[in-house]
Design a protein around this motif. Sequence first.
Motif, PDB file in Angstrom:
ATOM      1  N   ILE A 276       0.851  -1.386   0.044  1.00  0.00           N
ATOM      2  CA  ILE A 276      -0.008   0.043   0.111  1.00  0.00           C
ATOM      3  C   ILE A 276       0.960   1.260  -0.079  1.00  0.00           C
ATOM      4  N   GLY A 277       2.347   1.118   0.349  1.00  0.00           N
ATOM      5  CA  GLY A 277       2.956   2.301   0.437  1.00  0.00           C
ATOM      6  C   GLY A 277       3.222   2.556  -1.095  1.00  0.00           C
ATOM      7  N   LYS A 278       3.304   1.697  -1.817  1.00  0.00           N
ATOM      8  CA  LYS A 278       3.663   2.140  -3.219  1.00  0.00           C
ATOM      9  C   LYS A 278       2.346   2.862  -4.105  1.00  0.00           C
ATOM     10  N   ILE A 279       1.217   2.223  -3.533  1.00  0.00           N
ATOM     11  CA  ILE A 279      -0.011   2.806  -4.048  1.00  0.00           C
ATOM     12  C   ILE A 279      -0.513   4.198  -3.569  1.00  0.00           C
ATOM     13  N   SER A 280       0.018   4.680  -2.369  1.00  0.00           N
ATOM     14  CA  SER A 280      -0.209   6.003  -1.936  1.00  0.00           C
ATOM     15  C   SER A 280       0.641   6.925  -2.112  1.00  0.00           C
ATOM     16  N   PHE A 281       2.048   6.443  -2.605  1.00  0.00           N
ATOM     17  CA  PHE A 281       3.262   7.223  -3.027  1.00  0.00           C
ATOM     18  C   PHE A 281       2.888   8.266  -3.846  1.00  0.00           C
ATOM     19  N   PRO A 282       2.497   8.209  -4.733  1.00  0.00           N
ATOM     20  CA  PRO A 282       2.176   9.211  -6.023  1.00  0.00           C
ATOM     21  C   PRO A 282       1.580  10.507  -5.542  1.00  0.00           C
ATOM     22  N   ALA A 283       0.762  10.485  -4.488  1.00  0.00           N
ATOM     23  CA  ALA A 283       0.287  11.599  -3.655  1.00  0.00           C
ATOM     24  C   ALA A 283       1.432  12.448  -3.168  1.00  0.00           C
ATOM     25  N   ILE A 284       2.760  11.810  -2.922  1.00  0.00           N
ATOM     26  CA  ILE A 284       3.857  12.417  -2.385  1.00  0.00           C
ATOM     27  C   ILE A 284       4.497  13.205  -3.324  1.00  0.00           C
ATOM     28  N   ILE A 308       7.260  22.212 -13.763  1.00  0.00           N
ATOM     29  CA  ILE A 308       7.996  21.234 -13.316  1.00  0.00           C
ATOM     30  C   ILE A 308       8.980  20.650 -14.563  1.00  0.00           C
ATOM     31  N   PRO A 309      10.302  20.871 -14.542  1.00  0.00           N
ATOM     32  CA  PRO A 309      11.273  20.458 -15.409  1.00  0.00           C
ATOM     33  C   PRO A 309      11.516  18.643 -15.324  1.00  0.00           C
ATOM     34  N   CYS A 310      11.218  17.864 -16.261  1.00  0.00           N
ATOM     35  CA  CYS A 310      11.723  16.592 -15.775  1.00  0.00           C
ATOM     36  C   CYS A 310      11.878  15.624 -17.032  1.00  0.00           C
ATOM     37  N   ALA A 311      12.615  14.286 -17.036  1.00  0.00           N
ATOM     38  CA  ALA A 311      12.327  13.652 -18.510  1.00  0.00           C
ATOM     39  C   ALA A 311      11.057  13.128 -18.262  1.00  0.00           C
ATOM     40  N   ILE A 312      10.414  12.580 -19.539  1.00  0.00           N
ATOM     41  CA  ILE A 312       9.095  12.268 -19.826  1.00  0.00           C
ATOM     42  C   ILE A 312       8.640  11.125 -18.897  1.00  0.00           C
ATOM     43  N   ASP A 315       6.061  11.782 -16.277  1.00  0.00           N
ATOM     44  CA  ASP A 315       4.960  12.589 -16.483  1.00  0.00           C
ATOM     45  C   ASP A 315       3.603  11.691 -16.079  1.00  0.00           C
ATOM     46  N   PRO A 316       3.558  10.427 -15.803  1.00  0.00           N
ATOM     47  CA  PRO A 316       2.241   9.983 -15.078  1.00  0.00           C
ATOM     48  C   PRO A 316       2.068  10.361 -13.654  1.00  0.00           C
ATOM     49  N   TYR A 317       3.012  10.602 -13.156  1.00  0.00           N
ATOM     50  CA  TYR A 317       2.713  11.188 -11.525  1.00  0.00           C
ATOM     51  C   TYR A 317       2.129  12.610 -11.891  1.00  0.00           C
ATOM     52  N   PHE A 318       2.258  13.380 -12.942  1.00  0.00           N
ATOM     53  CA  PHE A 318       1.824  14.711 -13.132  1.00  0.00           C
ATOM     54  C   PHE A 318       0.683  14.807 -13.770  1.00  0.00           C
ATOM     55  N   ARG A 319       0.531  13.793 -14.602  1.00  0.00           N
ATOM     56  CA  ARG A 319      -0.930  13.905 -15.166  1.00  0.00           C
ATOM     57  C   ARG A 319      -1.890  13.393 -14.006  1.00  0.00           C
ATOM     58  N   MET A 320      -1.493  12.668 -13.283  1.00  0.00           N
ATOM     59  CA  MET A 320      -2.405  12.303 -12.046  1.00  0.00           C
ATOM     60  C   MET A 320      -2.663  13.701 -11.225  1.00  0.00           C
ATOM     61  N   THR A 321      -1.503  14.504 -11.010  1.00  0.00           N
ATOM     62  CA  THR A 321      -1.662  15.663 -10.288  1.00  0.00           C
ATOM     63  C   THR A 321      -2.397  16.823 -10.710  1.00  0.00           C
ATOM     64  N   PRO A 331      -3.815  25.385  -8.925  1.00  0.00           N
ATOM     65  CA  PRO A 331      -3.483  25.517  -9.952  1.00  0.00           C
ATOM     66  C   PRO A 331      -2.784  24.111 -10.301  1.00  0.00           C
ATOM     67  N   LYS A 332      -3.305  23.740 -11.803  1.00  0.00           N
ATOM     68  CA  LYS A 332      -2.392  22.753 -12.334  1.00  0.00           C
ATOM     69  C   LYS A 332      -0.908  22.960 -12.503  1.00  0.00           C
ATOM     70  N   PRO A 333       0.030  22.101 -11.987  1.00  0.00           N
ATOM     71  CA  PRO A 333       1.474  22.468 -12.574  1.00  0.00           C
ATOM     72  C   PRO A 333       1.823  22.359 -13.954  1.00  0.00           C
ATOM     73  N   ALA A 334       2.649  23.231 -14.579  1.00  0.00           N
ATOM     74  CA  ALA A 334       2.892  23.299 -15.952  1.00  0.00           C
ATOM     75  C   ALA A 334       4.150  22.016 -15.966  1.00  0.00           C
ATOM     76  N   LEU A 335       4.349  21.696 -17.089  1.00  0.00           N
ATOM     77  CA  LEU A 335       5.503  20.870 -17.534  1.00  0.00           C
ATOM     78  C   LEU A 335       6.487  21.173 -18.487  1.00  0.00           C
ATOM     79  N   LEU A 336       7.823  20.794 -18.392  1.00  0.00           N
ATOM     80  CA  LEU A 336       8.614  20.659 -19.459  1.00  0.00           C
ATOM     81  C   LEU A 336       9.256  19.172 -19.472  1.00  0.00           C
ATOM     82  N   HIS A 337       9.207  18.618 -20.466  1.00  0.00           N
ATOM     83  CA  HIS A 337       9.738  17.275 -20.686  1.00  0.00           C
ATOM     84  C   HIS A 337      11.076  17.264 -21.566  1.00  0.00           C
ATOM     85  N   SER A 338      11.781  16.191 -20.933  1.00  0.00           N
ATOM     86  CA  SER A 338      13.035  15.946 -21.729  1.00  0.00           C
ATOM     87  C   SER A 338      13.023  14.641 -22.358  1.00  0.00           C
TER      88      SER A 338
END
Length: 471
Positions: A276-284, A308-312, A315-321, A331-338
Amino acid sequence: MLHVTKHLFCSAFFLVLKLHYWVFFLTTLLIFQAEIDVAVQLLLKLKTDYKHLTGQDYKAGCPPPENVVNQDNGAATDGIDEEDNVDPWNVSTSNAKGVDYDKLIVRFGSSKIETELVDRIEKVTGQKPHRFLRRGIFFSHRDMHQVLDAYEKNKSFYLYTGRGPSSEAMHVGHLIPFIFTKWLQDVFDIPLVIQLTDDEKYLWKDLAIEECHRFAVENAKDIIACGFDVNKTFIFSDFDYMGSSPEFYRNVVKIQKHVTYNQVKGIFGFTDSDCIGKISFPAIQAAPSFSNSFPQIFGGRKDVQCLIPCAIDQDPYFRMTRDVAPRIGYPKPALLHSSFFPALQGAQTKMSASDANSSIFLTDTPKQIKNKINKHAFSGGKDTIEEHRKFGGNPDVDVSFMYLTFFLDDDEQLEKIKQDYSSGALLTGELKKILIETLQPMIAQHQERRKQVTEETVKQFMTPRPLNFKL
Ligand code: TYM
């Protein structure tokens, strides 16, 4: 007699007509039934696909929330992109040129960084765009135009990025988002928060909590060595900060309340046997996207835009966010993907810390760098010198050339190397030599800067405190 025959004929005629009518009626009914069956099957399939993609049951008349439609755990589906697998834990493709990023943009529902956006960043900042932007290494974004619209109206924003400390040494690929984030911090003059997810690594890897926390502090030294401004940067370990900040924890729980198990299963591919730690981690990992998670920096404001700059792969974490944000009033965070810095063996996988031979580490000596490149860097050259001179090499699959596109700043020199390699004028050994001579001083300088980072400096960066900026 004639009358009776006529009557019988008429009756027979009407009987045949009736029979025809019934046969026609029944056949139509059967065809109609078959069509209904096909339609029902199609609807059922659409409902199943909907649930697979969004993690939610379909409800008639309720359009899916934005971003949720494009949730994808990276697994190949219905032949859309069978060769590419991209998620926070795996990146692989069968294509020697690497992941098809254009297809990934469509699959993830993000937007391509067009020349127009690069030009706009140049205009807004008054600075020459970083080579990662000029060369399409940062290739995708979410809402970057809105961030610039607001910035032009004097509404600033903050940066958020991170690292999962799974080992003491980081590799060159890990530097990509940090080098770019440092450039963004300088040209926009904005605050930055860096999350070290030591909790994530404890949950996913066979490591002790103390080890993960120690790696977090060691990795912080490499991150600081990238040159971040201590007055504008807060670096935190989840193990340390979660317990000390009620505001951060409140956001974690808010997010947890608004995401279902089905949704995270759909996005991350969790199974019933994941802890359950993995399942709830994306919120962190989502919580730092909201400014009121850092009251010491933003004074409780919840409306400061995050980029948020990060490699793509993240992105799954931030689609959820982004899906959750409006539902909890943020507000929704904006992203730049590498794109990914490839493994030495080729662009089919990204450079990974778990395979020493696939990576050049920030701790490697000049000799190790030279040996790794000469021995393992996949070459796009021909088998013999004669053939190479005659037909030329292929820079699109050549790892040494790819690495140079990340680290050689001079556009003209890079173009000349490309021409010479493609024509056969430049041999593989010579190309590798140029790369070795580019990476050796770059990593030596990094090591030198890291040596200057004392425990005291780390403490300064990692202490929750106000930062120096104007919003
Ligand atoms: P981690 O430690 O896997 O990676 C840290 C950052 O480096 C990027 N990255 C790469 N970029 C280019 N080429 C590569 N070969 C390569 N490998 C990794 C990652 O996309 C990431 O940006 N869960 C995260 C930590 C995290 C985070 C964040 C990352 C927490 N919050 C916010 C980005 C933004 C992780 O384990 O990253």
